[in-house]
Design an enzyme around this catalytic site. Structure first.
Site, PDB file in Angstrom:
ATOM      1  N   ASN A 110       0.812  -1.203   0.000  1.00 11.04           N
ATOM      2  CA  ASN A 110       0.000   0.000   0.000  1.00 11.04           C
ATOM      3  C   ASN A 110       0.859   1.272   0.000  1.00 11.04           C
ATOM      4  O   ASN A 110       0.945   1.973  -1.001  1.00 11.04           O
ATOM      5  CB  ASN A 110      -0.946  -0.015   1.204  1.00 11.04           C
ATOM      6  CG  ASN A 110      -2.019   1.046   1.104  1.00 11.04           C
ATOM      7  OD1 ASN A 110      -1.939   1.967   0.294  1.00 11.04           O
ATOM      8  ND2 ASN A 110      -3.049   0.935   1.924  1.00 11.04           N
ATOM      9  N   ASP A 111       1.547   1.516   1.112  1.00 12.17           N
ATOM     10  CA  ASP A 111       2.309   2.771   1.201  1.00 12.17           C
ATOM     11  C   ASP A 111       3.431   2.859   0.165  1.00 12.17           C
ATOM     12  O   ASP A 111       3.750   3.943  -0.320  1.00 12.17           O
ATOM     13  CB  ASP A 111       2.890   2.934   2.605  1.00 12.17           C
ATOM     14  CG  ASP A 111       1.777   3.063   3.645  1.00 12.17           C
ATOM     15  OD1 ASP A 111       0.700   3.574   3.280  1.00 12.17           O
ATOM     16  OD2 ASP A 111       1.988   2.644   4.789  1.00 12.17           O
ATOM     17  N   VAL A 112       3.999   1.716  -0.222  1.00 10.19           N
ATOM     18  CA  VAL A 112       5.125   1.743  -1.162  1.00 10.19           C
ATOM     19  C   VAL A 112       4.676   2.015  -2.601  1.00 10.19           C
ATOM     20  O   VAL A 112       5.503   2.136  -3.494  1.00 10.19           O
ATOM     21  CB  VAL A 112       5.949   0.438  -1.126  1.00 10.19           C
ATOM     22  CG1 VAL A 112       6.552   0.227   0.249  1.00 10.19           C
ATOM     23  CG2 VAL A 112       5.127  -0.760  -1.539  1.00 10.19           C
ATOM     24  N   VAL A 113       3.344   2.096  -2.833  1.00  3.82           N
ATOM     25  CA  VAL A 113       2.859   2.438  -4.172  1.00  3.82           C
ATOM     26  C   VAL A 113       2.016   3.707  -4.134  1.00  3.82           C
ATOM     27  O   VAL A 113       1.282   3.994  -5.065  1.00  3.82           O
ATOM     28  CB  VAL A 113       2.026   1.289  -4.799  1.00  3.82           C
ATOM     29  CG1 VAL A 113       2.907   0.079  -5.055  1.00  3.82           C
ATOM     30  CG2 VAL A 113       0.845   0.901  -3.923  1.00  3.82           C
ATOM     31  N   ALA A 152       0.308   2.614   7.695  1.00  2.46           N
ATOM     32  CA  ALA A 152       0.667   3.926   8.217  1.00  2.46           C
ATOM     33  C   ALA A 152      -0.569   4.809   8.372  1.00  2.46           C
ATOM     34  O   ALA A 152      -0.487   5.942   8.819  1.00  2.46           O
ATOM     35  CB  ALA A 152       1.675   4.604   7.299  1.00  2.46           C
TER      36      ALA A 152
END
Lengths: 97, 474
Positions: free
Chosen positions: B398-401, B439
């Site tokens: 999620n956060d890494v994209v 996050a």
């Protein structure tokens, strides 16, 4: 040069060696690197063996501490090497057909 | 003549040198998957040689305690290593770090008690003993907490309370003051005092390890596990100083350097400083704040529809994340990969450095499933490929994209390097529900025109993709 100073030399040179060797490990092998280096840090066992073998045996404090140190370090060594091997044997490359 | 008389300290030292060389060569061979397994074997051979040489040490007078300890440790260690699931590898590594720290702690403790008789001893020795105690114990309790968090025995979210930083600071200062007092007491011959305080120091370090790790959230675990790995090495180096054993110093430093390098890679991949990871309590707030929430409509697709789009795609990139590990989807992902490849499509994997819960976590899971390692790419290798890719499948990342890391300066993750998935023609975002990521940050990607959300368990969804493709080929 005192023995202490010599030890520091070893320490500093080993730091450079470590950075040099480890930075070549590709990201795909970072987990086996951690478990493998973990096994190596089980080298505390070399110290633990001497403590455990001092000769005062089971009834003395150093005997018991030595036994515990050997157990913990051995878990580290066996657990680390075996699990690393288990992981590394899975890393295979398919032949393109 | 007694065989031990051949094993002078110099002979043992020479054997240790061979062991150290084997460790270094072993680590060097880890630079390629082809040679890595052999490297690990060489390294274990080094350990065996070192242990055997030590058994001939003159100071060793009895073997019953040693044999019992090795047998018990070998059984526990091998059992752990053989039974752990690949998805549980982060916990396993954390636990092994912990045992390493504990072993260093115990060796230093027994050195402390046995050295007292040789009072006054060497100041430097006592400093290293005290450092060994503190680092060893923090490594142990910190790793234990990390393992429990990763296993989700205790909540993976950051646990924060009022005055936490103050408490950590007090514990830290307390440990330093106590260490200095112990050393002064020994110098003055007050051995009984030093002994009492010594116990206190161990306890203090134990608590400090817990309070240092407990505020750190699950998504930051790659940093913590790497850092504890480094600590376990430093603890060994300290033990080396305590025992005057150069081999241990070299070995401990190697492991320490390895952990530090991984820690730096992880913090860089999050665009955060180490201090921020350790003390930031990142992800504790649910809203995450950060400017206006992204607006727009969310489009969703069923696995059947997704299969139809995949059928027409020529190039596919799969982006795995922790969600793939949670739903154990790696095996069905491999099946999907093979199916797509059989149909002549190119399939690659884009792996963000902090995907998962430890460095290289995704790679191990995919290797377990049998995905060839030469189609796994790092972020830097693959990031400019997304723009000429037809379909991206994001599985539990999620956060890494999140493109907000590039576009929204108010986002908490602004500046973090992310995968440029939104540049692809179609993006499938596999997700259990609309809950924000770990996050707690809303993801702009969901609202993009070319993003299709596919809701449900990752494993079931990927199975659905596969079924849909198979139906089309009937």
């Amino acid at each position: 040069m005192s023995e202490l100073m010599l030890t520091f030399y070893v320490f500093i040179i080993a730091t450079f060696l470590g950075f040099e060797v480890i930075s070549k490990v590709p990201p795909t092998l970072h987990t086996p690197l951690m478990s493998g280096s973990n096994a190596i840090s089980g080298a505390t066992i070399l110290g633990a063996l001497v403590v455990a073998g001092h000769g005062e045996g089971w009834t003395s404090l150093t005997g018991i501490l030595g036994f515990l140190a050997v157990v913990f370090a051995t878990i580290n060594v066996f657990g680390g090497y075996v699990v690393t091997d288990r992981m590394l044997q899975m890393f295979k490359r398919k032949k393109q057909d | 003549m007694d065989i031990k008389s051949y094993f002078t300290p110099d002979v043992i030292g020479a054997v240790y040198l061979i062991a150290v060389i084997l460790f270094v060569v072993g680590l060097k061979q880890l630079s390629h998957p082809r040679t890595a397994r052999n490297g690990n074997l060489l390294s274990s051979l080094g350990m065996l040689i070192g242990v055997v040489a030590t058994l001939f040490d003159k100071e060793i007078l009895r073997y019953d305690v040693i044999i019992a300890g090795i047998l018990l440790g070998a059984v526990i260690g091998t059992w752990l290593a053989k039974t752990v699931q690949m998805t549980g590898m982060p916990q396993m590594v954390a636990l092994l770090n912990g045992f390493g720290g504990l072993a260093s702690f115990v060796v230093a403790t027994s050195e402390f008690y046995s050295r007292q008789t040789q009072f006054p001893g060497d100041l430097f020795n006592y400093v290293t003993v005290v450092l060994s105690i503190i680092i060893g114990m923090i490594t142990f309790s910190g790793s234990l907490i990390a393992a429990l968090k990763l296993q989700e025995v205790i909540d993976g979210k950051p646990i924060l309370f009022f005055g936490q930083k103050m408490l950590n600071a007090l514990l830290g200062i307390g440990a330093i003051v106590l260490s200095v007092t112990i050393i002064l007491n020994i110098q003055n011959g007050e051995l009984a005092n030093a002994e009492m305080m010594f116990l206190g120091l161990g306890g203090l370090a134990f608590v400090l390890g817990i309070t240092l790790v407990i505020p750190i959230g699950g998504a930051d675990m790659p940093v913590v596990v790497s850092l504890l790995n480094s600590y376990s090495g430093i603890a060994v180096a300290m033990t080396g100083f305590v025992l005057g054993n150069s081999a241990l110093i070299v070995v401990g430093t190697l492991v320490g350097a390895s952990g530090i390098i991984l820690t730096m890679i992880m913090t860089k991949a999050m665009n955060r400083s180490l201090l921020n990871v350790l003390f930031g309590g990142f992800g504790a707030t649910v809203s995450g704040g950060g400017g206006p929430a992204p607006t727009g409509t969310i489009k969703s697709a069923s696995p059947e529809e997704a299969g139809m789009i995949l059928d027409t795609a020529e190039s596919v990139i799969i982006v795995p994340g922790y969600g793939m590990a949670v739903s154990q989807a790696q095996h069905v992902v491999k099946k999907l990969t093979e199916y797509l490849q059989k149909k002549g499509k190119t399939v690659s994997f884009a792996i963000h450095p902090v995907a998962g819960r430890m460095p290289g976590h995704m790679n191990v899971l995919l290797a377990e499933a049998g995905v060839s390692y030469d189609i796994l790419y790092d972020m830097d290798q693959i990031n400019d490929q997304f723009s000429n890719t037809d379909a991206v499948i994001i599985i539990g990342a999620n956060d890494v994209v999140n493109p907000a890391a590039k576009t929204n300066p108010q986002s908490p993750i602004y500046g973090m390097p992310v995968l440029n998935v939104e540049e692809a023609r179609t993006v499938f975002m596999l997700k259990r529900s609309m809950n924000p990521g770990f996050a707690g940050i809303d993801n702009e990607l969901f609202y993009k025109n070319n993003t299709l959300m596919v809701f449900g368990d990752a494993k079931k969804t990927v199975e659905g993709f596969l079924q849909s493709l198979e139906e089309l080929d009937k």
